[in-house]
Design an enzyme around this catalytic site. Sequence first.
Site, mmCIF file in Angstrom:
data_model
loop_
_atom_site.group_PDB
_atom_site.id
_atom_site.type_symbol
_atom_site.label_atom_id
_atom_site.label_comp_id
_atom_site.label_asym_id
_atom_site.label_seq_id
_atom_site.Cartn_x
_atom_site.Cartn_y
_atom_site.Cartn_z
ATOM 1 N N ASP A 191 -33.790 -16.559 -13.325
ATOM 2 C CA ASP A 191 -34.948 -15.710 -13.591
ATOM 3 C C ASP A 191 -34.499 -14.259 -13.455
ATOM 4 O O ASP A 191 -33.510 -13.951 -12.770
ATOM 5 C CB ASP A 191 -36.087 -15.996 -12.614
ATOM 6 C CG ASP A 191 -37.417 -15.405 -13.085
ATOM 7 O OD1 ASP A 191 -37.548 -15.143 -14.303
ATOM 8 O OD2 ASP A 191 -38.309 -15.195 -12.247
ATOM 9 N N GLY A 192 -35.209 -13.366 -14.120
ATOM 10 C CA GLY A 192 -34.885 -11.956 -14.035
ATOM 11 C C GLY A 192 -36.078 -11.116 -14.428
ATOM 12 O O GLY A 192 -37.022 -11.599 -15.075
ATOM 13 N N GLU A 240 -32.962 -11.255 -17.635
ATOM 14 C CA GLU A 240 -33.020 -12.690 -17.956
ATOM 15 C C GLU A 240 -31.668 -13.166 -18.494
ATOM 16 O O GLU A 240 -31.175 -14.233 -18.134
ATOM 17 C CB GLU A 240 -34.125 -12.963 -18.978
ATOM 18 C CG GLU A 240 -35.545 -12.694 -18.489
ATOM 19 C CD GLU A 240 -36.096 -13.794 -17.594
ATOM 20 O OE1 GLU A 240 -35.334 -14.681 -17.175
ATOM 21 O OE2 GLU A 240 -37.317 -13.749 -17.316
ATOM 22 N N ASP A 283 -37.174 -19.335 -17.843
ATOM 23 C CA ASP A 283 -38.546 -19.144 -18.327
ATOM 24 C C ASP A 283 -38.604 -18.063 -19.404
ATOM 25 O O ASP A 283 -39.679 -17.602 -19.779
ATOM 26 C CB ASP A 283 -39.507 -18.824 -17.180
ATOM 27 C CG ASP A 283 -39.183 -17.510 -16.463
ATOM 28 O OD1 ASP A 283 -38.307 -16.758 -16.949
ATOM 29 O OD2 ASP A 283 -39.798 -17.235 -15.421
ATOM 30 N N HIS A 325 -43.879 -19.042 -13.166
ATOM 31 C CA HIS A 325 -45.006 -18.903 -12.239
ATOM 32 C C HIS A 325 -45.985 -20.074 -12.365
ATOM 33 O O HIS A 325 -47.199 -19.905 -12.339
ATOM 34 C CB HIS A 325 -45.734 -17.581 -12.479
ATOM 35 C CG HIS A 325 -44.821 -16.397 -12.469
ATOM 36 N ND1 HIS A 325 -44.224 -15.916 -11.331
ATOM 37 C CD2 HIS A 325 -44.374 -15.610 -13.498
ATOM 38 C CE1 HIS A 325 -43.467 -14.872 -11.632
ATOM 39 N NE2 HIS A 325 -43.532 -14.661 -12.939
ATOM 40 N N ASP A 336 -37.320 -16.462 -8.956
ATOM 41 C CA ASP A 336 -38.180 -15.283 -9.005
ATOM 42 C C ASP A 336 -38.093 -14.511 -7.688
ATOM 43 O O ASP A 336 -38.012 -13.272 -7.676
ATOM 44 C CB ASP A 336 -39.621 -15.715 -9.287
ATOM 45 C CG ASP A 336 -40.581 -14.537 -9.310
ATOM 46 O OD1 ASP A 336 -40.507 -13.730 -10.245
ATOM 47 O OD2 ASP A 336 -41.400 -14.421 -8.373
#
Length: 235
Positions: free
Chosen positions: A16-17, A54, A76, A131, A141
Amino acid sequence: MSAEDKDIPEIELFTDGGAEPNPGKGGFGTILKHKGRQKEFFGGYELTTNNRMELMAVIYGLEKIKTKAKVTVYSDSKYVVDGIVKGWAENWERNNWIKPKGNLVLNKDLWERLLDVIDKHVVTFNWVKGHAGHLENERCDYLANLGIHSDHKVKDDGYLEYLENIEYYQVQKIEKEGDLCRKCNTPTVKKSPKKRKIKQNQNYYYEYYLYCPNCRAMYMVEDAKRDLPDNNSLF
């Protein structure tokens, strides 16, 4: 997968980023899982974007794997996953990182780096909803936020280079004969179409177009646009 790839290690990579704001301070989080063991990584950048973080999360994780492996990536980011799964990045590379409308591909430096490290492994990409309670995604995250708020953020040289040369990432208009082709930098020539295709309810046509004699790209220019006679007598 070839027969020799069946015995290589299988690794899960979660990423994640993000950036706050976007652009702004950035961070990425990465988790590697193999045979019940888990390693976590994060990093922070002074000024960057969501998409770059990301990409960086995936790149960092893959580059941490030192031997050829079967890697399943979970991200994501539709930008990252679709860029690989739908073949966008490979097409951009084939076209010298120039999009069909002539503008340069953003984050070229990271896409090149990602394609290079993918070639060293057997990689599958999967999109996960962010999320949404996905355990590893939520953890990534959290790690990315550690990067964003870290006291040891580094410079994102690729993004800084983009800011310094932002005009080159805009569409370079081709308006007259002799303007350089966006794809191969060959001077264009003027050509008249053998057949004029008119769409339904279209009230204009192009008297000529600009053509690249090297890569055969075609460019329709505003100066060549003509009103279509009511009786279509030209056709």
